[in-house]
Design a protein around this motif. Sequence first.
Motif, PDB file in Angstrom:
ATOM      1  N   LEU A 144     -34.825  15.636 -25.350  1.00  0.00           N
ATOM      2  CA  LEU A 144     -33.740  15.010 -24.815  1.00  0.00           C
ATOM      3  C   LEU A 144     -34.610  14.013 -23.682  1.00  0.00           C
ATOM      4  CD1 LEU A 144     -30.768  14.917 -24.351  1.00  0.00           C
ATOM      5  CD2 LEU A 144     -30.800  16.624 -22.829  1.00  0.00           C
ATOM      6  N   LEU A 145     -34.089  12.716 -23.515  1.00  0.00           N
ATOM      7  CA  LEU A 145     -34.707  12.011 -22.652  1.00  0.00           C
ATOM      8  C   LEU A 145     -33.580  11.634 -21.587  1.00  0.00           C
ATOM      9  CD1 LEU A 145     -36.432   9.298 -24.783  1.00  0.00           C
ATOM     10  CD2 LEU A 145     -37.151  11.586 -24.231  1.00  0.00           C
ATOM     11  N   ASP A 146     -33.652  12.568 -20.297  1.00  0.00           N
ATOM     12  CA  ASP A 146     -32.780  12.513 -19.541  1.00  0.00           C
ATOM     13  C   ASP A 146     -33.179  11.341 -18.250  1.00  0.00           C
ATOM     14  OD1 ASP A 146     -30.752  12.990 -17.668  1.00  0.00           O
ATOM     15  OD2 ASP A 146     -31.437  14.864 -16.999  1.00  0.00           O
ATOM     16  N   PHE A 147     -32.518  10.177 -18.398  1.00  0.00           N
ATOM     17  CA  PHE A 147     -32.959   9.086 -17.708  1.00  0.00           C
ATOM     18  C   PHE A 147     -32.285   9.039 -16.260  1.00  0.00           C
ATOM     19  CE2 PHE A 147     -32.397   4.647 -16.491  1.00  0.00           C
ATOM     20  CZ  PHE A 147     -33.398   3.960 -16.898  1.00  0.00           C
ATOM     21  N   ASP A 148     -32.822   8.904 -15.329  1.00  0.00           N
ATOM     22  CA  ASP A 148     -32.490   8.976 -13.921  1.00  0.00           C
ATOM     23  C   ASP A 148     -32.085   7.334 -13.601  1.00  0.00           C
ATOM     24  OD1 ASP A 148     -31.712   8.879 -11.035  1.00  0.00           O
ATOM     25  OD2 ASP A 148     -32.981  10.628 -10.943  1.00  0.00           O
ATOM     26  N   ALA A 149     -31.006   6.868 -13.557  1.00  0.00           N
ATOM     27  CA  ALA A 149     -30.625   5.406 -13.407  1.00  0.00           C
ATOM     28  C   ALA A 149     -30.860   5.082 -11.778  1.00  0.00           C
ATOM     29  CB  ALA A 149     -29.460   4.919 -13.822  1.00  0.00           C
ATOM     30  N   ALA A 150     -30.426   6.308 -10.891  1.00  0.00           N
ATOM     31  CA  ALA A 150     -30.626   5.840  -9.563  1.00  0.00           C
ATOM     32  C   ALA A 150     -31.942   5.618  -9.162  1.00  0.00           C
ATOM     33  CB  ALA A 150     -29.809   6.919  -8.882  1.00  0.00           C
ATOM     34  N   GLN A 151     -33.022   6.080  -9.829  1.00  0.00           N
ATOM     35  CA  GLN A 151     -34.224   5.812  -9.299  1.00  0.00           C
ATOM     36  C   GLN A 151     -35.161   4.889 -10.231  1.00  0.00           C
ATOM     37  OE1 GLN A 151     -36.437   9.693  -7.915  1.00  0.00           O
ATOM     38  NE2 GLN A 151     -34.675  10.791  -8.456  1.00  0.00           N
ATOM     39  N   SER A 152     -34.453   4.847 -11.325  1.00  0.00           N
ATOM     40  CA  SER A 152     -35.134   3.953 -12.388  1.00  0.00           C
ATOM     41  C   SER A 152     -35.075   2.402 -12.138  1.00  0.00           C
ATOM     42  CB  SER A 152     -34.909   4.538 -13.778  1.00  0.00           C
ATOM     43  OG  SER A 152     -35.453   5.670 -13.950  1.00  0.00           O
ATOM     44  N   ILE A 153     -34.384   2.005 -11.398  1.00  0.00           N
ATOM     45  CA  ILE A 153     -34.130   0.409 -11.330  1.00  0.00           C
ATOM     46  C   ILE A 153     -34.506   0.139  -9.818  1.00  0.00           C
ATOM     47  CG2 ILE A 153     -32.372  -1.354 -11.154  1.00  0.00           C
ATOM     48  CD1 ILE A 153     -30.854   0.284 -13.556  1.00  0.00           C
ATOM     49  N   VAL A 154     -35.348  -0.754  -9.745  1.00  0.00           N
ATOM     50  CA  VAL A 154     -35.996  -1.212  -8.428  1.00  0.00           C
ATOM     51  C   VAL A 154     -35.930  -2.652  -8.135  1.00  0.00           C
ATOM     52  CG1 VAL A 154     -38.019  -1.234  -7.016  1.00  0.00           C
ATOM     53  CG2 VAL A 154     -37.795   0.552  -8.660  1.00  0.00           C
ATOM     54  N   THR A 155     -34.982  -2.863  -7.145  1.00  0.00           N
ATOM     55  CA  THR A 155     -34.990  -4.262  -6.496  1.00  0.00           C
ATOM     56  C   THR A 155     -36.100  -5.005  -6.351  1.00  0.00           C
ATOM     57  OG1 THR A 155     -32.768  -3.903  -5.919  1.00  0.00           O
ATOM     58  CG2 THR A 155     -33.423  -5.884  -5.142  1.00  0.00           C
ATOM     59  N   THR A 156     -36.375  -6.201  -6.523  1.00  0.00           N
ATOM     60  CA  THR A 156     -37.843  -6.868  -6.308  1.00  0.00           C
ATOM     61  C   THR A 156     -37.762  -7.702  -4.889  1.00  0.00           C
ATOM     62  OG1 THR A 156     -37.342  -8.952  -7.226  1.00  0.00           O
ATOM     63  CG2 THR A 156     -38.318  -7.177  -8.707  1.00  0.00           C
ATOM     64  N   ASN A 158     -36.288 -10.547  -4.515  1.00  0.00           N
ATOM     65  CA  ASN A 158     -35.811 -11.905  -5.020  1.00  0.00           C
ATOM     66  C   ASN A 158     -34.619 -12.284  -5.830  1.00  0.00           C
ATOM     67  OD1 ASN A 158     -37.172 -11.085  -7.100  1.00  0.00           O
ATOM     68  ND2 ASN A 158     -38.757 -12.616  -7.247  1.00  0.00           N
ATOM     69  N   GLY A 159     -33.769 -11.091  -5.668  1.00  0.00           N
ATOM     70  CA  GLY A 159     -32.830 -10.965  -6.873  1.00  0.00           C
ATOM     71  C   GLY A 159     -32.998 -10.635  -8.202  1.00  0.00           C
ATOM     72  N   LYS A 160     -34.206 -10.037  -8.446  1.00  0.00           N
ATOM     73  CA  LYS A 160     -34.539  -9.678  -9.788  1.00  0.00           C
ATOM     74  C   LYS A 160     -34.507  -8.083  -9.792  1.00  0.00           C
ATOM     75  CE  LYS A 160     -36.983 -13.724 -11.298  1.00  0.00           C
ATOM     76  NZ  LYS A 160     -38.212 -14.151 -11.908  1.00  0.00           N
ATOM     77  N   TYR A 161     -34.682  -7.314 -10.912  1.00  0.00           N
ATOM     78  CA  TYR A 161     -34.625  -6.009 -10.964  1.00  0.00           C
ATOM     79  C   TYR A 161     -35.486  -5.546 -11.965  1.00  0.00           C
ATOM     80  CZ  TYR A 161     -30.187  -6.162  -8.383  1.00  0.00           C
ATOM     81  OH  TYR A 161     -29.442  -6.403  -7.630  1.00  0.00           O
ATOM     82  N   ASN A 162     -36.534  -4.547 -11.503  1.00  0.00           N
ATOM     83  CA  ASN A 162     -37.420  -3.902 -12.554  1.00  0.00           C
ATOM     84  C   ASN A 162     -36.946  -2.506 -13.082  1.00  0.00           C
ATOM     85  OD1 ASN A 162     -39.218  -6.293 -12.159  1.00  0.00           O
ATOM     86  ND2 ASN A 162     -40.327  -5.247 -10.494  1.00  0.00           N
ATOM     87  N   LEU A 163     -37.374  -2.142 -14.296  1.00  0.00           N
ATOM     88  CA  LEU A 163     -37.151  -0.783 -14.851  1.00  0.00           C
ATOM     89  C   LEU A 163     -38.584  -0.127 -14.666  1.00  0.00           C
ATOM     90  CD1 LEU A 163     -35.194   1.262 -16.395  1.00  0.00           C
ATOM     91  CD2 LEU A 163     -35.863   0.161 -18.416  1.00  0.00           C
ATOM     92  N   LYS A 164     -38.333   0.908 -13.727  1.00  0.00           N
ATOM     93  CA  LYS A 164     -39.400   1.978 -13.702  1.00  0.00           C
ATOM     94  C   LYS A 164     -39.017   3.394 -13.930  1.00  0.00           C
ATOM     95  CE  LYS A 164     -42.351  -0.820 -10.566  1.00  0.00           C
ATOM     96  NZ  LYS A 164     -42.845  -0.990  -9.251  1.00  0.00           N
ATOM     97  N   PRO A 165     -39.053   3.664 -15.225  1.00  0.00           N
ATOM     98  CA  PRO A 165     -38.108   4.949 -15.482  1.00  0.00           C
ATOM     99  C   PRO A 165     -38.620   6.299 -15.026  1.00  0.00           C
ATOM    100  CG  PRO A 165     -38.839   3.654 -17.483  1.00  0.00           C
ATOM    101  CD  PRO A 165     -39.485   3.097 -16.616  1.00  0.00           C
TER     102      PRO A 165
END
Length: 255
Positions: A144-156, A158-165
């Motif tokens: 079961l891959l329990d993804f934490d969306a709140a901590q996994s998406i990082v604002t750069t 400059n209006g872009k978003y990185n995924l760091k699971p």
Amino acid sequence: MKKLILFSVAIVGLSFASCKKDSSNSAGTARVSVKLTDAPGAYDAVILNIKQVVILSSGGEKIVEVNGNPIDILRFRNGKDTLLAGVDVPAGRLQEVRLVLNNTGNRVVINGVSYDLNTPSGQTSGVKLKVQDDLTSGIAYTLLLDFDAAQSIVTTGNGKYNLKPVIRAIPAAVSGALTGVVIPAAAFPRVYAIMGTDTVGTVADATGKFYFPGLAAGTYRVNFAPVTPYAVKTIDNVTVVNGSVKDLGSVTITQ
């Protein structure tokens, strides 16, 4: 057997049920189902386009193609999950799981606006999920891959978003197995493991060995139906426990 680590994997409930069907000896492999769930985040949607799941154990590597549409993981929270893949994995020490994402189709939606998610590691070698647990031959698991969306998406900035699971890990085996050896092997019985209305059958091999992988935990009646002139034999109250192989040892069948 519980852990909590970043970039890790959870192994939780996989139910096994069968009715009047044969089981083959799958010694050397463990059945793993890979599922995805989510810990909520403040987004309208988080969409992942998953290409492959790669499972690495000390027994070898399995690559599972994920054939499906991009998944909005926010749909799978509060106990809900979705099945990505199911595969037989070489038994041994589970070492790593990798999620390989497609180059396009990974997005986050905020206030109705969709933004691409930058996921360079997931597009090449895969998002690496480290875990150290044993896969026992004949035992079923759920990954079961329990993804934490709140901590996994990082604002750069400059209006872009990185995924760091960030993924939570709760390993657990969720089925058992049953084995033994019939004496003499010449009795060549069909062997049935019965619990309630469910019956699983197999045949003892040329050495007399029989093996039932992936049994649900519980108490079974084991029936042996040998060839003539050997007599039918029954063993009651055989207990199968999740995560272990119940060995009945030598079972003597008389004429």
